[in-house]
Design an enzyme around this catalytic site. Structure first.
Site, mmCIF file in Angstrom:
data_model
loop_
_atom_site.group_PDB
_atom_site.id
_atom_site.type_symbol
_atom_site.label_atom_id
_atom_site.label_comp_id
_atom_site.label_asym_id
_atom_site.label_seq_id
_atom_site.Cartn_x
_atom_site.Cartn_y
_atom_site.Cartn_z
ATOM 1 N NE ARG A 1 -11.402 -37.798 77.083
ATOM 2 C CZ ARG A 1 -11.657 -38.989 77.656
ATOM 3 N NH1 ARG A 1 -12.848 -39.536 77.597
ATOM 4 N NH2 ARG A 1 -10.706 -39.637 78.291
ATOM 5 C CG HIS B 1 -10.036 -23.785 66.794
ATOM 6 N ND1 HIS B 1 -8.899 -23.283 66.234
ATOM 7 C CD2 HIS B 1 -10.287 -23.000 67.871
ATOM 8 C CE1 HIS B 1 -8.483 -22.231 66.938
ATOM 9 N NE2 HIS B 1 -9.309 -22.039 67.927
ATOM 10 N NE ARG C 1 -22.292 -31.817 70.269
ATOM 11 C CZ ARG C 1 -22.814 -32.564 71.213
ATOM 12 N NH1 ARG C 1 -23.931 -32.197 71.790
ATOM 13 N NH2 ARG C 1 -22.259 -33.698 71.576
ATOM 14 C CE1 TYR D 1 -14.015 -41.740 74.738
ATOM 15 C CE2 TYR D 1 -15.914 -43.134 74.304
ATOM 16 C CZ TYR D 1 -15.376 -41.913 74.668
ATOM 17 O OH TYR D 1 -16.225 -40.865 74.954
ATOM 18 C CG LEU E 1 -5.233 -45.668 73.128
ATOM 19 C CD1 LEU E 1 -4.189 -46.367 73.975
ATOM 20 C CD2 LEU E 1 -4.812 -45.717 71.670
#
Ligand code: NDP
Ligand code: BG6
Length: 499
Positions: free
Chosen positions: A387, A259, A350, A395, A416
């Protein structure tokens, strides 16, 4: 976004990409491991949402397959807590489960696959496209794929057979090669869909648009301006019963090698020639090929221990975890892309279980400005944050004058946050997008064999060294912000500035 507009945009997507399903008389989706955890939590709910939203071809049927003695009602009750069906949708839910059937069988006996094939032909049509979802433990992949190829694929011209394979795709470079060779001796690359569900998340898909459709970022996207990139994955729960699986793999194989590395590639890659699947994957492979293998000096590992204050158990308290295990539940690593754009910039990945929150984000930290006209320490680094979850947002942290009479500098954000900007937002689940991709034949969000090989090349030396040298993970109490204290120290040494 309303359901109708979601359906419309997905239809548009398919048309734009020039992809339409073949005109078979039906489609059959066969779920191996239908009795399992992934099936009930993700696969059946996803099939139901796609059915509910009328995003599946009209004549689609679902066949669950596993060794357990089950009925469709059992499949339904297993999945029920995850279906999110409203009272008003119960009639539709009944219709969905009427399209489901269940076949009990082994994963290794040819006669069971012959029986499955007969079941499909007798109940649906010989003229059905077949999508096989391998949701079994990886130990069964080779035998299922072998038997499928020999006894259970649609054979007529114009029909397709596609295979979704769940991670983990091997445990290291060698075992992954064995699996890849075996699968490619049976199925062609365009029939194999190695799923990495992070590639189906909204913000991960947004990386390409954000980078290549905004002039403002391109001049800054390089070693001259970027100090470091941090890709973070945190979960606020431990293994909780999944310790048997987890202990064999550990956090690096579970989350980082797939991922997080996929996200990193999208951040680091050059502009692809087009949005075609292979053009994007070519660029990701180039990034991976420029990466040095991870060395033990560039990684810190941790394992959570009980926190008596919040009553949470340690990793070794999980009865499914072998006593004395040194499997990391937390890791932070620095990866380097040795090309002209990124030479010397640490990509810090991480990931940790049993931390203080569930979160995934990418944080791009820009270099310091020459701030000599402002008081020392007043100016913080700019950061661009994507995010991924929860509460998707993009942002930018930047300095502004503190409003009012004074002339102080203050860190603020251009923010945003999706659910504020896009009201009525209903984002499809990652698995929904990805299953639809498979049905329309798009490999754009799936992992190609060469990508996988390169990903293992990067991680295998460190994984082997951790295991052969029996490197003890640093302890951290369940629920802390960022793993063991050594993790923050490591990031500081790499030049990350905590603001
Ligand atoms: P499960 O352990 O629940 O296994 C799925 C099914 O496979 C079981 O119900 C069982 O069915 C059969 N099975 C289990 N162990 C064995 C065995 N040793 N030999 C043969 N058959 C066995 O797995 P999950 O559903 O959790 O995961 C399925 C796949 O998806 C795995 O590859 C996993 O790594 C991957 N995955 C899972 C995620 C999750 O959240 N669960 C997330 C991402 C990936 P039966 O006995 O009825 O045949
Ligand atoms: C899976 C890992 O791939 O991803 C799990 O095996 C992890 O350990 C999960 O919990 C996280 O997925 P998500 O979509 O909930 O962030």
């Amino acid at each position: 976004m309303s359901d109708a507009s979601l359906e419309q945009s997905l239809k548009l997507l398919r048309e734009e990409a020039g992809m339409v399903c073949h005109s078979a008389s039906s489609h059959v989706i066969i779920v191996f491991g239908a009795s399992g955890d992934l099936a009930k939590k993700k696969i059946y709910p996803t099939l139901w949402w796609l059915f509910r939203d009328k995003l599946l071809p009209s004549n689609t049927h679902f066949v669950g397959y596993s060794r357990s003695n089950l009925t469709v009602d059992n499949l339904r009750s297993n999945a029920m807590p995850y279906l999110n069906a409203k009272d008003s949708e119960w009639t539709q839910l009944d219709e969905f489960f009427k399209r489901n059937s269940y076949v009990q069988g082994s994963y290794d006996k040819p006669e069971d696959f012959i029986r499955l094939n007969k079941f499909i032909v007798d109940n649906f049509s010989a003229c059905s496209n077949r999508l096989f979802y391998l949701a079994t433990p990886p130990s069964q992949f080779i035998s299922v794929a072998t038997n499928l190829k020999a006894h259970c694929t649609a054979e007529s011209d114009g029909l397709w057979n596609r295979l979704i394979v769940e991670k983990p795709f091997g445990k290291d470079l060698d075992s992954s090669e064995v699996l890849a060779k075996h699968l490619s001796s049976l199925f062609s690359e365009d029939q194999i869909y190695r799923i990495d569900h992070y590639l189906g998340k909204e913000m991960v898909q947004n990386v390409v648009v954000l980078r290549f459709a905004n002039r403002v970022f391109s001049p800054l996207w390089n070693r001259d301006n970027i100090a470091n990139v941090v890709v973070t994955f945190k979960e606020n729960f431990g293994t909780e019963g999944r310790g048997g699986y987890f202990d064999e793999f550990g956090i690096i194989r579970d989350v980082m090698q797939n991922h997080l590395l996929q996200i990193l590639c999208l951040i680091a890659m050059e502009r692809p020639i087009s949005m075609e699947a292979n053009d994007i994957r070519d660029e990701k492979v180039k990034v991976l090929r420029c990466m040095r293998p991870l060395s033990l000096d560039d990684v810190v590992v941790g394992q959570y221990v009980a926190d008596p204050e919040n009553g949470k158990p340690g990793y070794l308290d999980d009865p499914t975890v072998p006593a004395g295990s040194i499997t990391p539940t937390y890791a932070v690593a620095a990866l380097y892309v040795d090309n002209e754009r990124w030479q010397g910039v640490p990509f810090i990945v991480r990931a940790g279980k049993a931390l203080n929150e569930k979160k995934c984000e990418v944080r791009i930290q820009f270099k310091d400005v020459i701030a000599d006209i402002l008081p020392s320490g007043a100016v913080h680094r700019n950061e661009l944050v994507l995010r991924v979850q929860p509460n998707e947002a993009v942002y930018m942290k930047l300095m502004t004058k503190r409003p009012g009479m004074g002339f102080g500098a203050e860190e603020t954000e251009l923010d945003l946050t999706y659910n504020r900007r896009f009201t009525d937002l209903k984002l499809p689940d990652a698995y929904e997008r990805l299953l639809l991709d498979v049905l329309v034949g798009s490999q754009i969000n799936f992992v190609r064999t060469d990508e996988l090989r390169e990903a293992w090349r990067v991680f295998t030396p460190a994984l082997h060294a951790l295991e052969s040298q029996r490197v003890a993970p640093h302890p951290y109490p369940y629920g802390v912000r960022n793993g063991p204290p050594q993790s923050d120290e490591f990031m500081r040494r790499l030049g990350f500035t905590f603001s």
